[in-house]
Design a protein around this motif. Structure first.
Motif, PDB file in Angstrom:
ATOM      1  N   ASN A 137       0.817  -1.216   0.000  1.00  0.00           N
ATOM      2  CA  ASN A 137       0.000   0.000   0.000  1.00  0.00           C
ATOM      3  C   ASN A 137       0.859   1.277   0.000  1.00  0.00           C
ATOM      4  OD1 ASN A 137      -1.810  -2.067   0.404  1.00  0.00           O
ATOM      5  ND2 ASN A 137      -2.951  -1.057   2.022  1.00  0.00           N
ATOM      6  N   TYR A 139       1.973   4.995  -1.118  1.00  0.00           N
ATOM      7  CA  TYR A 139       1.517   6.300  -1.582  1.00  0.00           C
ATOM      8  C   TYR A 139       2.787   7.106  -1.874  1.00  0.00           C
ATOM      9  CZ  TYR A 139      -2.989   4.913   0.442  1.00  0.00           C
ATOM     10  OH  TYR A 139      -4.158   4.248   0.753  1.00  0.00           O
ATOM     11  N   VAL A 156      -0.673   2.346  -4.393  1.00  0.00           N
ATOM     12  CA  VAL A 156      -2.084   2.725  -4.322  1.00  0.00           C
ATOM     13  C   VAL A 156      -2.313   4.065  -5.015  1.00  0.00           C
ATOM     14  CG1 VAL A 156      -4.008   3.282  -2.769  1.00  0.00           C
ATOM     15  CG2 VAL A 156      -2.403   1.455  -2.165  1.00  0.00           C
ATOM     16  N   LYS A 218      -7.996   8.205  -1.979  1.00  0.00           N
ATOM     17  CA  LYS A 218      -7.483   6.898  -1.566  1.00  0.00           C
ATOM     18  C   LYS A 218      -6.708   6.981  -0.259  1.00  0.00           C
ATOM     19  CE  LYS A 218      -7.186   5.127  -6.302  1.00  0.00           C
ATOM     20  NZ  LYS A 218      -6.281   4.706  -7.406  1.00  0.00           N
TER      21      LYS A 218
END
Length: 335
Positions: A137, A139, A156, A218
């Motif tokens: 995950n 970013y 993500v 998100k």
């Protein structure tokens, strides 16, 4: 707001083993002799090595490449390479450059390879062995293209500056481009964010701003398991002074962590890369919270842009003014 521009250098993969030279038949004037670089084995450490070669007749300087990217120009037949990554293989290229370009052209590149000692420190070749790339995950805020390829299936949201919907803004209009050369945090010869800070304004601030609303919302996914998320950063430099790193959620005016010299989230000013990981819970305890209802209904900022400052780096409250800002490998991820 003024957009700060940075050099984006493409990693050129080299596959040489041992020493040799390349071929270039394009020059119409005689080429200088090709240097034959060798690595002094006694100088190889986890982060450095010295390469030497015999002086070339009529050469005024020597261009030195590391893994295909120019990192130095020297006038003597040797170079000390620093800020390398432990347990990593490097290819060094050296070519002779003439002073009299009417009579001679630059030589071909002579090359040699070596591997630093150790099992991989703050990075590994291509960035695929470091612990910070074993999470999920991601970013992304700042990351080189080669390392991105190793984790792209786990990304993500990508907030890296692209001058389309993600930007790095200079808030104080007192930054100038710095030169990033040599290996970045993951041992890849590519660029990183390197900007020089002017002192005339008396303050500085840079913001990673995105207008990609689909990616911004998100961030709300982090709330479900915030205790396992971290802000990862790599810093380097030699200057004194502290920084405030801030995250934003559309409500709070930036949740800061102070990046200093001696504190929990600091780094030594020794010109080497240093890793900093801050638990997202640290920011949440200060009031940060990525709420989907807020992130999907952001209001225009002072310039009319609808988006979010994902992260900013500003002057800390102590009033110190660092002279530069050099960061790499910036992202939020789940361990």
């Amino acid at each position: 707001m003024k957009s700060a521009k940075f050099l984006l250098m493409a990693l050129v993969a080299m596959a040489f083993v041992g020493c040799g030279s390349d071929d270039d038949n394009s020059a119409s004037t005689p080429k200088l002799a090709t240097p034959t670089p060798t690595v002094d084995q006694s100088t190889i450490t986890a982060t450095s090595a010295t390469v030497t070669w015999s002086a070339v007749t009529n050469a005024a300087s020597y261009e030195v490449q590391l893994n295909g990217a120019t990192v130095q120009t020297v006038t003597s037949p040797s170079v000390s390479l620093t800020s390398l990554t432990a347990g990593t293989s490097y290819t060094v290229g050296v070519r002779a450059v003439p002073a009299d370009t009417q009579s001679y052209s630059a030589s071909d590149f002579g090359t040699c390879t070596f591997t630093t000692t150790g099992e991989g420190g703050e990075g590994g070749e291509g960035g695929n062995t470091h612990a910070s790339l074993s999470g999920s995950n991601y970013y992304l805020i700042s990351l080189d293209a080669a390392t991105y390829e190793t984790i792209k299936d786990k990304v993500v949201a990508d907030f890296r500056p692209n001058d389309t919907d993600c930007f790095l803004y200079d808030w104080a209009s007192n930054f100038s481009d710095g030169t990033s050369a040599g290996p970045n945090f993951y041992g890849v010869v590519d660029s990183w964010v390197n900007i020089q800070i002017g002192t005339a304004t008396g303050w500085f601030g840079a913001g990673f701003f995105s207008t990609n609303l689909d990616n911004i919302k998100k961030l709300a996914q982090i709330n479900a398991d915030v205790n396992n998320y971290y802000l990862h950063m790599a810093w380097k430099g030699t200057n004194t002074g502290n920084y405030a790193v801030k995250l934003y959620d559309g409500v709070i005016d930036g949740c800061p962590v102070i990046v200093n010299v001696d504190g929990e989230y600091g780094f030594a000013r020794d010109g080497e890369w240093h890793e900093i990981e801050v638990p997202l819970k640290y920011f949440y305890d200060k009031g940060l919270k990525y709420q989907e209802s807020v992130l999907t209904s952001l209001a225009p900022d002072a310039s009319g842009n609808v988006g979010l400052n994902i992260m900013a780096i500003t002057q800390s409250d102590d009033g110190t003014m660092p002279q530069s800002l050099q960061i790499d490998a910036v992202f939020i991820y789940k361990k």
